[in-house]
Write a protein that holds these residues in place. Structure first.
Motif, PDB file in Angstrom:
ATOM      1  N   UNK C 110     -76.497 -85.249  40.534  1.00 39.32           N
ATOM      2  CA  UNK C 110     -76.220 -84.052  39.768  1.00 39.32           C
ATOM      3  C   UNK C 110     -77.010 -84.027  38.469  1.00 39.32           C
ATOM      4  N   UNK C 114     -79.497 -81.085  37.617  1.00 39.36           N
ATOM      5  CA  UNK C 114     -79.050 -80.018  36.752  1.00 39.36           C
ATOM      6  C   UNK C 114     -79.063 -80.346  35.273  1.00 39.36           C
ATOM      7  N   UNK C 186     -84.298 -77.761  46.970  1.00 41.60           N
ATOM      8  CA  UNK C 186     -84.592 -76.335  47.091  1.00 41.60           C
ATOM      9  C   UNK C 186     -85.011 -75.982  48.503  1.00 41.60           C
ATOM     10  N   UNK C 189     -81.932 -76.044  50.677  1.00 39.73           N
ATOM     11  CA  UNK C 189     -81.037 -74.936  50.403  1.00 39.73           C
ATOM     12  C   UNK C 189     -81.627 -73.620  50.881  1.00 39.73           C
ATOM     13  N   UNK C 190     -82.934 -73.464  50.680  1.00 36.24           N
ATOM     14  CA  UNK C 190     -83.524 -72.181  51.068  1.00 36.24           C
ATOM     15  C   UNK C 190     -83.561 -72.044  52.582  1.00 36.24           C
ATOM     16  N   UNK C 195     -74.354 -77.659  50.387  1.00 36.68           N
ATOM     17  CA  UNK C 195     -74.484 -78.858  49.568  1.00 36.68           C
ATOM     18  C   UNK C 195     -74.175 -80.136  50.328  1.00 36.68           C
TER      19      UNK C 195
END
Lengths: 372, 319, 287
Positions: C110, C114, C186, C189-190, C195
């Motif tokens: 994380x 982030x 990314x 996810x795309x 998650x």
């Protein structure tokens, strides 16, 4: 006499340097394991000449340079500079200045100290060497950066400092190992000009290694094209481009299309025209052969009964490069863009030869496109 | 904005378990994001505080408290001047002194040797050697104190293998002043994990020494020695210093090896703290152990600050 | 792969005999001097490392009468207190590894994704166990923790999680940095992964060597940690070894130490070489 600042470089007020040293590489052989990096290379370079070594990766150009510098040992052959045989001399005594590809400045020293380093090794006093270094920094247009450290400068600036450093020791030969490869296009173009004009002004013998033909064509007095450890051709840029001696050179420098022809007594029939064969490597061939055509060697006219049709157009600015498919073979033709804009894709065209003579090479079944 | 950028940068869409529509005002999303971040790192923060912060604070607190319960500097005074018992007078200062001495020697010797060893390894042609030592140094740097002690006793103790060999060649260890349970013994044993630690730390820095610097120096007329003097060592110096600081901290704070090796015969701060915990205390000085620990904390904090300063310099030059 | 070799694109690709970055000058004599010096250094270092190992092994294989005997090793399992200590150490190790993984892995991922600025904080915090050494920590813990916590051996496990933080965090951080986490996430996810799937199928497999390395280092730590265990009065394996007295000549002690030493070495070598092959694949040298 006051120093006059020309942009971006200044006139040096020091005494004119002696004309550069002549370099002779005789029969250099160097093998790495199974690879013959240098295969009996023989080349001589005139004093004050800017000689470029051009070729694809693995051709031996960098090895040749490093042998000259003393960083590589030789299996056999001699390195002669200004009449002195340097083959056994250690690199640090050879009195040559080298500019590496990137990141060769000492990170713990300022620009000034970097440039003065060679002089320091030659035991020159602090004041003398700092003054000299400052003068050289001015010459490359970075006089105001003298206190900066390498990590504070851009790639282009670093290479200019590296150049100043190499020149500070007034070397017999200046060696450049792809110095512009790590820089971006605009910086590269600027630096190209600066290096060349500096070299001409100082009349220093220079050997410049690169794989970029554009650099070579614009900077060099003569170019030595290498492949697989041996020399393909040594010529001026103009001659190299317009009269390539071998198929390799024809396809490495500039674009060439291969087109099958039949050769007989030094003439070929091409697109219905009878053309003389260019003297040189392939001139003695007879029978099936390939013609190596530059885009400007041929031209096209719209003709519904023509041999080929247009499959691609690439706008290059003043010229447009068209690819004409003749049977299975693509041939590239350059036309002025205003003419080219009138010809659409798929149009049938007739080829014609505009060159004086045609370079031919042994027939190859597959068309190879060397990466240049 | 590419699709994936949109997916990731919009916290509402991609964060686990929280869905917001993009039409919500920016400030709301921002505070939601902040909340989520705080939530995510909370376990770590709690752990770190409970495991590091609390004991450290406890040490600091207790160091300044006496048996009577109020704030006092008596512990500190005791540390600096010694105990009321004349036989142990000044023993804590001696403990600090010894520990610092040990730390320095154990930083300098393995530090310097480590640079040479690392360089010798890196310039070796043998891939096998390099792989062996890179794994080996990672392993050896973590060797536990207790196992190490026994191994060295078997080597250099009175009945040790090496002792016997040296005796056979006419060298008596005790004659040259070496004592496995003494200061010299600890220094030699510490080197066993200090040396690999230094090799581990300095190897990446050595790898950062570019070939082109070396060749440029040679091209400019520098001999091997002059290269090292003017370029090599200056560039390495931040990393060398950083490594030595690390070694100092490691040697200074080590307990297990020293305790089992010296059996309490030498005054060393960590061991003195251990004595307090084991109950070997003089009445009225029960909190002195905390004071010693506090002293160690101070010294180590200074070392760590110096280390982070040096590290910053190292990264600046080597990019 | 000589680390001192330059990043300049030498076109002769495999410089098979040029891994040594010394000055080349055509004269072979220079090279031999250097080689000689290096040999001496490595010989001395190697001797320093290997002789004690040999001595320890030799001593542990000695019988009471002086001849070769595996008695010291065979008597370990039946020695009083051994099995209890082993069981305790194992329990602690497992709990520590599990808690450490659950705590550090999601947090690292994380933070990496982030909160890049928090990484600096984590960097500092993870170095703290070096600044606040075990001896100081245990003093603080014993002084201040409530009795109910101290009566459980799992307090030790808790502290071990803290102690292992530097290794675990650095290992994970290196692993995560090497794989360009942001792009992978990314991409996943795309393409539609949620998650959980992303973590499980994309991230974790790619940091497996780092994870493995971290876990094994934790294991090594638990089985080697003496300071806190002994002062907290728990008999783990290292404490047992120190305290164990059967015969006065300590053969069993040395034998047990050697087992600990070499066992850990083998384990760590396996993991470190796994880790190396991953990092060699992912690492790129700047030119």
């Amino acid at each position: 006499m006051t120093q006059m600042k020309e942009s971006p470089m200044t006139e040096s007020t020091s005494a004119p340097r002696s004309t550069g040293a002549g370099v002779s590489l005789e029969n250099l052989v160097r093998t790495f394991g199974k690879v013959r990096a240098l295969d009996g290379l023989t080349l001589s370079i005139e004093p004050g000449e800017f000689m470029a070594l051009l070729g694809p990766s693995g051709c031996g150009k960098t090895t040749a340079l490093r042998v000259l510098a003393g960083f590589e040992t030789l299996d056999s052959g001699r390195v002669i500079v200004d009449g002195d045989d340097l083959s056994d001399m250690t690199a640090r005594k050879r009195d040559m200045g080298m500019v590496f590809q990137s990141y060769s400045l000492f990170p713990n020293m300022s620009a000034l100290d970097n440039v003065a380093f060679g002089l320091r090794m030659r035991k020159q006093s602090g004041r003398v060497r700092r003054a000299k270094a400052a003068e050289l920094l001015d010459m490359v247009g970075l006089g105001d950066q003298r206190a900066k450290y390498p990590h504070q400068m851009s790639g282009g600036q670093q290479q200019r400092i590296a150049l100043a450093r190499a020149l500070a020791i007034e070397p017999r030969v200046l060696l450049l190992d792809e110095p512009l490869s790590a820089l971006d296009a605009m910086v590269r173009a600027e630096l190209r000009d600066q290096i060349r004009s500096l070299q001409q002004r100082l009349a220093i013998t220079t050997v410049f290694v690169t794989h970029d033909q554009e650099e070579v064509l614009s900077m060099a007095d003569r170019v030595c094209v290498m492949s697989k450890g041996h020399i393909e051709q040594v010529a001026t840029p103009a001659e190299l481009y317009s009269r390539p001696a071998t198929a390799f050179v024809a396809q490495f420098v500039g674009i060439s299309s291969r087109y099958p022809v039949d050769a007989a007594s030094q003439r070929v029939g091409l697109f219905g025209q009878d053309c003389p064969v260019r003297s040189g490597e392939g001139s003695a061939l007879s029978g099936p052969a390939d013609a190596l055509l530059r885009p400007e060697d041929v031209s096209i006219d719209v003709d519904p009964a023509g041999q080929g049709f247009v499959t691609r157009k690439s706008f290059l600015g003043a010229m447009t490069r068209l690819t004409v498919q003749i049977g299975e073979i693509p041939v590239r033709v350059d036309l002025r863009s205003d003419r080219a804009s009138e010809i659409d894709l798929g149009t049938r065209v007739r080829m014609s030869v505009v060159a004086r003579d045609v370079l031919i090479a042994p027939r190859q079944p597959i068309i190879e496109e060397p990466v240049s | 904005m590419t699709i994936s950028e949109a997916v990731v940068s919009d916290p509402g869409a991609s964060a686990p378990g929280s869905e917001t529509t993009p039409s919500k005002p920016k400030s709301f999303r921002k505070s939601l994001r902040r909340l989520e971040s705080a939530f995510a790192v909370t376990p770590f923060v709690v752990f770190a505080f409970a495991g590091l912060g609390v004991p450290a604070l406890a040490v600091i607190y207790q160091a300044f408290h006496g048996n009577t319960g109020g704030w006092t500097l008596s512990n500190m005074r005791l540390i600096l001047s010694g105990s009321s018992n004349p036989t142990t007078h000044g023993i804590f200062l001696i403990g600090f002194e010894n520990s610092i001495k040990l730390g320095l020697i154990s930083a300098l010797i393995p530090g310097v040797v480590g640079v040479f060893v690392a360089y010798a390894i890196q310039t070796s042609k043998s891939n096998l050697l390099r792989r062996l030592t890179s794994t080996g140094s990672g392993v050896l740097a973590n060797f536990g104190g207790i196992n190490l002690t026994f191994m060295f006793v078997a080597t250099l103790g009175s009945a040790g293998v090496l002792t016997a060999w040296l005796h056979a060649v006419g060298i008596s260890l005790s004659n040259v002043g070496f004592n496995i349970s003494g200061f010299s013994g600890v220094v030699v044993v510490y080197m066993y994990f200090q040396l690999p630690l230094m090799v581990l730390v300095i190897t990446p820095a050595l790898g950062g020494l570019r070939q082109s610097w070396r060749e440029a120096a040679e091209n400019m007329g520098a001999s091997s020695l002059r290269y090292w003097i003017h370029v090599g060592i200056p560039v390495l110096m931040p990393s060398i210093l950083g490594g030595m600081l690390l070694l100092f901290g490691s040697a200074f704070a080590a307990y297990a090896t020293a305790a089992t090796l010296t059996l309490g015969l030498i005054a060393l701060s960590p061991i003195q703290i251990g004595n307090f915990l084991n109950g070997n205390v003089i009445a009225g000085e029960t909190h002195v152990g905390y004071a010693i620990a506090f002293g160690m904390l101070v010294i180590l904090t200074v070392v760590m600050l110096m280390y982070s300063l040096v590290r910053k310099r190292a990264s600046k030059w080597l990019r | 792969m000589a680390p001192l070799a330059s990043g300049d694109p030498f076109e002769v690709v495999q410089m098979e005999d040029e891994t040594v970055p010394e000055f080349s000058n055509g004269k072979p004599k220079r090279r031999y001097h250097f080689r000689w010096w290096r040999f001496i250094v490595l010989l001395l270092a190697g001797a320093y490392i290997l002789i004690p190992l040999y001595a320890g092994l030799k001593f542990s294989f000695q019988g009471v009468t002086g001849g070769f005997s595996t008695l010291a090793y065979t008597s370990i399992p039946s020695a009083p207190g051994f099995t209890a200590a082993l069981a305790l150490s194992f329990k602690l190790a497992i709990v520590t590894m599990v808690v450490s993984t659950i705590l550090m892995v999601p947090t690292s991922i994380y933070v990496h994704l982030r909160m890049p600025r928090f990484r600096r904080v984590m960097d500092v915090v993870s170095v703290l166990p070096i600044v606040i050494p075990p001896i100081v920590l245990i003093v603080g813990v014993i002084g201040d923790y409530p009795l109910w916590a101290r009566s459980s051996p799992y307090l030790l496990s808790f502290m071990y999680v803290i102690l292992s933080m530097p290794f675990v965090y650095r290992s994970l951080d290196a692993g995560l940095s090497a794989i360009d986490l942001k792009t992978l996430t990314e991409a996943s996810r795309s393409l539609g992964g949620n998650w959980i799937k992303t973590m499980w199928q994309v991230i974790l497999p790619n940091i497996r060597p780092a994870l493995l390395s971290a876990t094994v280092l934790t294991l090594a730590l638990v089985f080697g940690e003496y300071t806190m265990a002994s002062l907290d009065l728990w008999t783990t394996i290292p404490v047992w070894i120190a305290q164990f007295q059967v015969s006065s000549d300590g053969h069993v002690q040395v034998a047990a130490s050697m087992v600990g030493l070499i066992g850990t070495w083998i384990l760590l070598i396996l993991v470190v070489s796994l880790d190396r092959s991953q990092s060699r694949r992912n690492r790129r040298r700047t030119a």
